[in-house]
Design an enzyme around this catalytic site. Structure first.
Site: not given
Length: 254
Positions: A108, A128
């Site tokens: 990210e 995730e």
């Protein structure tokens, strides 16, 4: 104690290095604060034209430091997001130089950068979902803007690795480099950009970034509002004169 973020400036380039190689550069709150401070310096200093974000020891960033998380610490800053970057990228251009792994929050961070140079054996991913979590530091919203929709959805829902060669194929990575050479290649890209007019670079980035959400009827008006000052600047005259005189321009940033 070893500094968790190293900062170096030369030739108009600010290099920010996450320095926790023993933990694959997993981000702590100290890392987030260090990156945020460095980005403030990048935008504040007139002699700096562009930044590079990288990691020490052959890895970019493996995401959040889980030991810190278990202590109740999260590597995010209010208003700035994960790593002090994801919710508030700098005004000036920022290049990610990626070796090894850029996973979860580390990926990210990459997605929040403007350009990406990666070693050809680097690996990206938002794993995730494999841990019952979600990539909420920009992964889920930036992936479909930077990759084809179905490829972005595949990454988000499988959590699988995304090799650099495939990322390059889909345009997520600007340049591939030999292993160990990502930072050097990122510096070459940065030097090319830093040699250009600073007002032109800043205005061009703003238009490219912000115009994605502009209504079609307002595109030209909004672009003019961000670029008209460039054409009336001393740098515009200098750039034209330097071209005519076959010399390098001397930019003033005004």
């Amino acid at each position: 104690m070893t500094e968790e973020v190293l900062v170096d400036s030369s030739d108009g380039i600010l290099t920010i290095t996450i320095n926790r190689p023993q933990a694959r550069n997993a981000a702590t709150l100290a890392v987030a604060r260090g990156i945020a401070a460095a980005l403030d310096e990048l935008d504040r200093r007139d002699d700096l034209r562009i930044g590079i974000l990288t990691g020490a020891g052959g890895t970019f960033c493996a995401g959040m430091d889980l030991k810190g998380f278990l202590r109740g610490e999260r590597p995010s800053i209010e208003g700035r997001g994960f790593g002090g970057l994801t919710a508030k990228p700098p005004v000036k251009p920022l290049i990610a130089a990626v070796e090894g792994y850029a996973l979860a929050g580390g990926f990210e961070l990459v997605l929040a950068c403007d350009m990406v140079v990666a070693a050809d054996n680097a690996q990206f991913g938002v794993p995730e979902v494999k841990r019952g979590l979600a990539a909420t530091a920009g992964g889920l919203v930036r992936l479909p803007r930077q990759l084809p929709y179905r490829i972005a959805l595949e990454l988000a829902l499988t959590g699988d690795m995304f090799p650099a060669a495939r990322a390059y194929h889909y345009g997520l990575v600007n340049r591939l480099a030999a292993p160990g050479e990502a930072l050097a290649e990122a510096r070459r890209l940065a030097q090319t950009i830093a040699a250009n007019g600073p007002l032109s670079v800043a205005a061009s980035k703003r238009v490219v970034v912000e115009s994605q959400d502009w209504p079609a009827a307002e595109v030209w008006e909004r672009q003019a509002a961000l670029t008209e000052h460039v054409f009336s600047s001393a740098d515009a005259r200098e750039g034209s004169a330097a071209f005519a005189e076959k010399r390098k321009p001397v930019w003033q940033g005004k």
